[in-house]
Design a protein around this motif. Structure first.
Motif, mmCIF file in Angstrom:
data_model
loop_
_atom_site.group_PDB
_atom_site.id
_atom_site.type_symbol
_atom_site.label_atom_id
_atom_site.label_comp_id
_atom_site.label_asym_id
_atom_site.label_seq_id
_atom_site.Cartn_x
_atom_site.Cartn_y
_atom_site.Cartn_z
ATOM 1 N N SER A 98 -0.821 -0.511 -0.573
ATOM 2 C CA SER A 98 0.236 -0.430 -1.567
ATOM 3 C C SER A 98 1.095 0.795 -1.281
ATOM 4 O O SER A 98 0.582 1.866 -0.973
ATOM 5 C CB SER A 98 -0.371 -0.306 -2.971
ATOM 6 O OG SER A 98 0.650 -0.008 -3.905
ATOM 7 N N LYS A 99 2.389 0.621 -1.360
ATOM 8 C CA LYS A 99 3.284 1.754 -1.158
ATOM 9 C C LYS A 99 3.734 2.319 -2.498
ATOM 10 O O LYS A 99 4.610 3.176 -2.552
ATOM 11 C CB LYS A 99 4.476 1.341 -0.297
ATOM 12 C CG LYS A 99 4.068 1.070 1.152
ATOM 13 C CD LYS A 99 5.271 0.814 2.013
ATOM 14 C CE LYS A 99 4.860 0.544 3.442
ATOM 15 N NZ LYS A 99 5.983 0.293 4.314
ATOM 16 N N THR A 100 3.127 1.825 -3.589
ATOM 17 C CA THR A 100 3.412 2.370 -4.913
ATOM 18 C C THR A 100 2.150 3.069 -5.389
ATOM 19 O O THR A 100 1.102 2.456 -5.546
ATOM 20 C CB THR A 100 3.811 1.245 -5.898
ATOM 21 O OG1 THR A 100 4.970 0.591 -5.395
ATOM 22 C CG2 THR A 100 4.112 1.820 -7.266
ATOM 23 N N THR A 101 2.270 4.374 -5.571
ATOM 24 C CA THR A 101 1.154 5.191 -6.034
ATOM 25 C C THR A 101 1.669 6.087 -7.152
ATOM 26 O O THR A 101 2.877 6.133 -7.415
ATOM 27 C CB THR A 101 0.628 6.083 -4.889
ATOM 28 O OG1 THR A 101 1.674 7.006 -4.511
ATOM 29 C CG2 THR A 101 0.195 5.263 -3.673
ATOM 30 N N THR A 125 8.834 5.822 2.567
ATOM 31 C CA THR A 125 7.386 5.770 2.793
ATOM 32 C C THR A 125 7.117 5.434 4.251
ATOM 33 O O THR A 125 7.835 4.649 4.866
ATOM 34 C CB THR A 125 6.687 4.728 1.888
ATOM 35 O OG1 THR A 125 7.286 3.453 2.096
ATOM 36 C CG2 THR A 125 6.774 5.123 0.423
ATOM 37 N N CYS A 126 6.080 6.064 4.792
ATOM 38 C CA CYS A 126 5.665 5.842 6.182
ATOM 39 C C CYS A 126 4.153 5.665 6.185
ATOM 40 O O CYS A 126 3.436 6.454 5.571
ATOM 41 C CB CYS A 126 6.026 7.039 7.051
ATOM 42 S SG CYS A 126 7.775 7.456 7.036
ATOM 43 N N THR A 127 3.689 4.642 6.865
ATOM 44 C CA THR A 127 2.246 4.423 6.937
ATOM 45 C C THR A 127 1.755 4.721 8.349
ATOM 46 O O THR A 127 2.519 4.667 9.317
ATOM 47 C CB THR A 127 1.876 2.971 6.568
ATOM 48 O OG1 THR A 127 2.544 2.086 7.457
ATOM 49 C CG2 THR A 127 2.271 2.651 5.136
ATOM 50 N N THR A 156 4.398 8.248 -5.582
ATOM 51 C CA THR A 156 5.734 7.660 -5.413
ATOM 52 C C THR A 156 6.390 7.406 -6.764
ATOM 53 O O THR A 156 7.597 7.548 -6.897
ATOM 54 C CB THR A 156 5.682 6.360 -4.578
ATOM 55 O OG1 THR A 156 4.850 5.401 -5.221
ATOM 56 C CG2 THR A 156 5.179 6.626 -3.168
ATOM 57 N N LEU A 186 -0.748 7.043 3.949
ATOM 58 C CA LEU A 186 0.608 6.913 3.397
ATOM 59 C C LEU A 186 1.251 8.291 3.290
ATOM 60 O O LEU A 186 0.684 9.203 2.681
ATOM 61 C CB LEU A 186 0.564 6.255 2.015
ATOM 62 C CG LEU A 186 1.924 6.063 1.328
ATOM 63 C CD1 LEU A 186 2.777 5.038 2.083
ATOM 64 C CD2 LEU A 186 1.738 5.616 -0.118
ATOM 65 N N VAL A 208 5.126 10.317 2.523
ATOM 66 C CA VAL A 208 6.510 10.181 2.075
ATOM 67 C C VAL A 208 7.345 11.157 2.890
ATOM 68 O O VAL A 208 6.941 12.301 3.115
ATOM 69 C CB VAL A 208 6.694 10.420 0.551
ATOM 70 C CG1 VAL A 208 6.084 9.283 -0.243
ATOM 71 C CG2 VAL A 208 6.133 11.747 0.105
#
Length: 157
Positions: free
Chosen positions: A2-5, A20-22, A8, A135, A137
């Motif tokens: 998930s890119k929503t934490t 966002t960068c993984t 973020t 993850l 940012v």
């Protein structure tokens, strides 16, 4: 992933522009920030690690380049404290609500005084943990400083 934490969401609420960068998180890496920099293909000085500390027994947060060590003496001075020491990992997880390797200075369960290494402000963009392992940012360091209500100071050894 998930890119929503919570991290973020905190940046969104603060109106901060970020990307966002993984990357492939390696739980066996000696230095997580250095491994993140290598995976992202950027200089370790651009990937900032988030460390939780105790300054005069009170919790605080310090954000420094992943290739640097914190000077506890300089950090204590920046926080107007007599001494500073690293927080135990279990205490850091409980306080922040994030797991080690995924601790972000943004969106912590409880706001604590935060210091960012002033040398990080020299970069146009930096990478900071986005609230979970793997993850990051990417954002302007001045925006991160403002969103955190942090103080910039020379705190590396």
């Amino acid at each position: 992933m998930s890119k929503t934490t919570r991290a973020t969401q905190a940046l969104d609420k603060a109106g901060v522009a970020y990307e966002t960068c993984t990357y492939a998180y390696d739980p066996d890496a000696d230095k997580i920030g250095m491994q993140a920099a290598q995976s992202l293909g950027v200089s370790p000085s651009m990937v900032l690690k988030t460390l939780m500390v105790l300054a005069d027994s009170k919790p605080a947060c310090v954000v420094v380049p992943s290739d640097c060590e914190v000077s506890m003496k300089k950090l204590a001075a920046a926080l107007a404290a007599k001494s500073a020491q690293m927080m135990k990992p279990a205490d850091a997880e409980r306080l922040t609500g994030f797991v080690v390797g995924g601790i972000s200075p943004f969106g912590q369960k409880r706001a604590v005084p935060t210091v960012m290494e002033q040398a990080a402000l020299a970069h146009p963009q930096v990478f900071i943990n986005g609230g979970q392992r793997g993850l990051q940012v990417k954002l302007a360091p001045a925006d991160a400083l403002k969103a955190l209500g942090a103080k910039a100071a020379a705190v590396v050894a």
